[in-house]
Motif scaffolding. Structure first.
Motif, short mmCIF file in Angstrom:
data_model
loop_
_atom_site.label_atom_id
_atom_site.label_comp_id
_atom_site.label_asym_id
_atom_site.label_seq_id
_atom_site.Cartn_x
_atom_site.Cartn_y
_atom_site.Cartn_z
N ALA A 32 0.82 -1.22 0.00
CA ALA A 32 0.00 0.00 0.00
C ALA A 32 0.85 1.27 0.00
O ALA A 32 0.37 2.34 -0.38
CB ALA A 32 -0.93 0.01 1.22
N ILE A 33 2.11 1.17 0.44
CA ILE A 33 2.97 2.36 0.49
C ILE A 33 3.57 2.57 -0.89
O ILE A 33 4.65 2.07 -1.22
CB ILE A 33 4.07 2.20 1.56
CG1 ILE A 33 3.45 2.03 2.95
CG2 ILE A 33 4.99 3.43 1.56
CD1 ILE A 33 4.46 1.69 4.04
N THR A 34 2.87 3.31 -1.70
CA THR A 34 3.34 3.60 -3.07
C THR A 34 3.94 4.99 -3.17
O THR A 34 4.46 5.37 -4.23
CB THR A 34 2.17 3.48 -4.06
OG1 THR A 34 1.13 4.38 -3.67
CG2 THR A 34 1.63 2.05 -4.07
N ALA A 35 3.87 5.76 -2.11
CA ALA A 35 4.43 7.11 -2.09
C ALA A 35 4.72 7.48 -0.65
O ALA A 35 4.17 6.89 0.29
CB ALA A 35 3.46 8.11 -2.71
N HIS A 36 5.60 8.44 -0.46
CA HIS A 36 5.86 8.99 0.86
C HIS A 36 6.10 10.48 0.74
O HIS A 36 6.40 10.98 -0.35
CB HIS A 36 7.06 8.30 1.54
CG HIS A 36 8.36 8.53 0.83
ND1 HIS A 36 8.81 7.70 -0.18
CD2 HIS A 36 9.31 9.49 0.96
CE1 HIS A 36 9.97 8.13 -0.63
NE2 HIS A 36 10.30 9.22 0.05
N ARG A 37 5.95 11.17 1.84
CA ARG A 37 6.09 12.62 1.84
C ARG A 37 7.56 13.02 1.96
O ARG A 37 8.31 12.41 2.71
CB ARG A 37 5.29 13.22 3.00
CG ARG A 37 5.04 14.71 2.86
CD ARG A 37 4.19 15.22 4.03
NE ARG A 37 3.72 16.57 3.80
CZ ARG A 37 4.44 17.66 3.99
NH1 ARG A 37 5.67 17.56 4.44
NH2 ARG A 37 3.92 18.85 3.76
N ARG A 38 7.95 14.07 1.23
CA ARG A 38 9.29 14.61 1.37
C ARG A 38 9.44 15.33 2.69
O ARG A 38 8.55 16.08 3.10
CB ARG A 38 9.59 15.59 0.23
CG ARG A 38 9.78 14.95 -1.13
CD ARG A 38 10.07 16.00 -2.17
NE ARG A 38 10.37 15.42 -3.46
CZ ARG A 38 10.02 15.96 -4.62
NH1 ARG A 38 9.32 17.09 -4.64
NH2 ARG A 38 10.35 15.38 -5.76
N ALA A 39 10.56 15.12 3.35
CA ALA A 39 10.83 15.84 4.58
C ALA A 39 11.13 17.30 4.27
O ALA A 39 11.75 17.61 3.25
CB ALA A 39 12.00 15.21 5.32
N GLU A 40 10.66 18.18 5.13
CA GLU A 40 10.88 19.61 4.94
C GLU A 40 12.02 20.07 5.83
O GLU A 40 12.20 19.60 6.95
CB GLU A 40 9.61 20.39 5.29
CG GLU A 40 8.43 20.04 4.40
CD GLU A 40 7.16 20.77 4.82
OE1 GLU A 40 7.27 21.68 5.67
OE2 GLU A 40 6.09 20.41 4.32
#
Length: 210
Positions: free
Chosen positions: A152-160
């Protein structure tokens, strides 16, 4: 494009993982799952349990926050985060105070519950017994759930990145902190962040007032 969304399968997998935890530990309550930015000037937040944040009729429901940046670690580490937050949920259900300093410092009571959930917990000077790892035994127990998370993890958020201007500003006057018997002290934020300061009269920790 196949028309599938990132969010729906991801939330479904996290909810299924939480249900798997509840099947093993029957005092873990229901939660509302939220996913968002875990980046801040203080560091990266992988997950967080906020008690009674949602209302359904006359019932209150806990909120389970999952930081989008942490999804890059993969299903096994995300499962470790979920078990960590489930341990907090169980502590809440049992009436156990497992943290102090506004939820940042994890005490020995949290360690005991988290380890009973199959985690390995190590100590950090600033946040206590909070450093979490998922050992082979727990990973094997939740193997199907972890596989479902990985799918299900097809994307992740970029760290800021947060510069100094976005962080905590210095305060020469320090911060006021109070203990259980009402005595107050004033100390720098760095001193308060370094570890618990305990009142010698009541035995409670001094907690920042703001």
């Amino acid at each position: 494009m196949n028309g599938a969304t990132v969010t729906a399968p991801l939330v479904a997998a996290i909810e299924a993982a939480w249900t798997a935890i509840q099947t093993t530990h029957d005092d873990v309550p229901e939660v509302v799952v939220t996913i968002g930015s875990g980046s801040s000037a203080k560091g990266l937040r992988l997950g967080h349990l906020a008690a009674d944040r949602w209302v359904r009729g006359e019932d209150a429901v806990h909120e389970l926050f999952v930081g989008g940046e942490g999804l890059a670690r993969g299903g096994a580490d995300v499962m470790g985060t979920l078990l960590h937050e489930a341990a907090h949920a169980a502590a809440q259900a049992r009436g156990v105070q497992d943290t102090s300093r506004q939820g940042r410092y994890h005490n020995q009571k949290f360690k005991a519950i988290a380890e009973s959930f199959g985690l390995v917990i190590e100590h950090d000077a600033k946040i206590g017994w909070s450093v979490t790892a998922l050992p082979a035994g727990a990973a094997a127990h939740y193997a199907a759930t972890i596989s479902n998370l990985d799918a299900a993890i097809t994307a992740h958020r970029r760290a800021e990145l947060h510069g100094a201007e976005g962080g905590r500003k210095s305060n020469n006057n320090g911060a006021a902190a109070a203990c259980g018997c009402g005595r107050k002290i004033r100390a720098s934020l760095a001193v308060l962040d370094a570890g618990p300061i305990v009142c010698s009269l009541c035995g409670d920790e001094y907690t920042p007032e703001n």
